[in-house]
Design a protein around this motif. Structure first.
Motif, mmCIF file in Angstrom:
data_model
loop_
_atom_site.group_PDB
_atom_site.id
_atom_site.type_symbol
_atom_site.label_atom_id
_atom_site.label_comp_id
_atom_site.label_asym_id
_atom_site.label_seq_id
_atom_site.Cartn_x
_atom_site.Cartn_y
_atom_site.Cartn_z
ATOM 1 N N VAL A 148 43.188 44.536 40.842
ATOM 2 C CA VAL A 148 43.104 43.432 41.793
ATOM 3 C C VAL A 148 41.713 43.464 42.422
ATOM 4 O O VAL A 148 41.072 44.512 42.474
ATOM 5 C CB VAL A 148 44.223 43.516 42.860
ATOM 6 C CG1 VAL A 148 45.597 43.355 42.214
ATOM 7 C CG2 VAL A 148 44.158 44.802 43.659
ATOM 8 N N PRO A 149 41.226 42.314 42.919
ATOM 9 C CA PRO A 149 39.847 42.258 43.395
ATOM 10 C C PRO A 149 39.564 43.049 44.676
ATOM 11 O O PRO A 149 38.437 43.485 44.891
ATOM 12 C CB PRO A 149 39.589 40.769 43.602
ATOM 13 C CG PRO A 149 40.939 40.136 43.683
ATOM 14 C CD PRO A 149 41.869 41.010 42.907
ATOM 15 N N GLY A 182 46.180 53.837 46.575
ATOM 16 C CA GLY A 182 45.877 53.687 47.996
ATOM 17 C C GLY A 182 47.073 53.261 48.826
ATOM 18 O O GLY A 182 47.046 53.344 50.050
ATOM 19 N N PHE A 183 48.152 52.793 48.160
ATOM 20 C CA PHE A 183 49.369 52.389 48.877
ATOM 21 C C PHE A 183 50.140 53.626 49.311
ATOM 22 O O PHE A 183 50.250 54.600 48.574
ATOM 23 C CB PHE A 183 50.259 51.525 47.990
ATOM 24 C CG PHE A 183 51.526 51.094 48.679
ATOM 25 C CD1 PHE A 183 51.542 49.952 49.441
ATOM 26 C CD2 PHE A 183 52.676 51.854 48.599
ATOM 27 C CE1 PHE A 183 52.696 49.552 50.100
ATOM 28 C CE2 PHE A 183 53.832 51.471 49.239
ATOM 29 C CZ PHE A 183 53.843 50.323 50.006
ATOM 30 N N LYS A 191 44.142 41.362 36.973
ATOM 31 C CA LYS A 191 44.297 41.687 35.558
ATOM 32 C C LYS A 191 45.469 42.645 35.371
ATOM 33 O O LYS A 191 45.518 43.694 36.004
ATOM 34 C CB LYS A 191 43.012 42.305 35.030
ATOM 35 C CG LYS A 191 41.851 41.328 35.066
ATOM 36 C CD LYS A 191 40.584 41.933 34.542
ATOM 37 C CE LYS A 191 39.410 40.986 34.527
ATOM 38 N NZ LYS A 191 39.286 40.004 35.510
ATOM 39 N N ILE A 192 46.406 42.234 34.545
ATOM 40 C CA ILE A 192 47.541 43.064 34.164
ATOM 41 C C ILE A 192 47.371 43.339 32.675
ATOM 42 O O ILE A 192 47.354 42.406 31.875
ATOM 43 C CB ILE A 192 48.899 42.354 34.406
ATOM 44 C CG1 ILE A 192 49.001 41.787 35.820
ATOM 45 C CG2 ILE A 192 50.056 43.284 34.069
ATOM 46 C CD1 ILE A 192 49.089 42.786 36.927
ATOM 47 N N ILE A 214 40.512 47.247 42.989
ATOM 48 C CA ILE A 214 41.528 48.264 43.218
ATOM 49 C C ILE A 214 42.341 48.385 41.937
ATOM 50 O O ILE A 214 42.701 47.373 41.329
ATOM 51 C CB ILE A 214 42.464 47.874 44.391
ATOM 52 C CG1 ILE A 214 41.665 47.593 45.663
ATOM 53 C CG2 ILE A 214 43.543 48.911 44.610
ATOM 54 C CD1 ILE A 214 40.977 48.781 46.266
ATOM 55 N N GLN A 215 42.645 49.602 41.554
ATOM 56 C CA GLN A 215 43.417 49.876 40.340
ATOM 57 C C GLN A 215 44.846 50.273 40.706
ATOM 58 O O GLN A 215 45.121 50.674 41.828
ATOM 59 C CB GLN A 215 42.775 51.031 39.561
ATOM 60 C CG GLN A 215 41.306 50.853 39.265
ATOM 61 C CD GLN A 215 41.031 49.734 38.294
ATOM 62 O OE1 GLN A 215 41.726 49.584 37.293
ATOM 63 N NE2 GLN A 215 40.027 48.931 38.582
ATOM 64 N N GLY A 216 45.702 50.229 39.730
ATOM 65 C CA GLY A 216 47.075 50.690 39.881
ATOM 66 C C GLY A 216 47.742 50.743 38.525
ATOM 67 O O GLY A 216 47.155 50.350 37.518
#
Length: 120
Positions: free
Chosen positions: A16-17, A96-97, A48-49, A3-5
């Motif tokens: 995040v995974p 997605g949030f 990962k940030i 998932i990206q953000g």
């Protein structure tokens, strides 16, 4: 599936995974002020940030709170020493949030919100 953000300006990217299973609503003095909802993941290197963040460290100095220095969005917290076995990511920044009608959703599915009683 990862998932990206990102923060508001896009300078800090988050990966995040998987989607969060639940989010934490912490009531410590810091989290009350910033209004984050935290998603927790194992501290195994899969979160990962990327991009420059600024750290804020206070209180017992065991974790650092990170935000984007350009737009100010709170991104994550990390251990300042020995790992707690987990890291926290601001779920509000993940693709997605959604908040709708007082409910917390991810990809349209309602997420459990757990109160994390850390009041100081």
């Amino acid at each position: 599936m990862a998932i990206q953000g990102s923060c508001h300006c896009g300078a800090v990217r988050i990966e995040v995974p998987q989607a969060p299973e639940w989010v934490g609503n912490c009531n410590c003095s810091f989290c009350r002020k910033i209004g984050s909802l935290m998603a927790y993941y194992p501290d195994d290197g899969r979160v990962k940030i990327t991009g420059k963040t600024a750290a804020y460290i206070w209180g017992d100095r065991m974790i650092s709170q990170h935000h984007c220095p350009a737009c100010g969005c709170y991104t994550d917290w990390r251990s300042t020493g020995e790992s707690y076995g987990k890291v926290g990511v601001n779920a509000r920044l993940l693709d997605g949030f959604e908040l709708r009608d007082g409910r917390v959703l991810f990809d349209g599915k309602e997420l459990e919100v757990r109160l994390l009683d850390n009041a100081d």
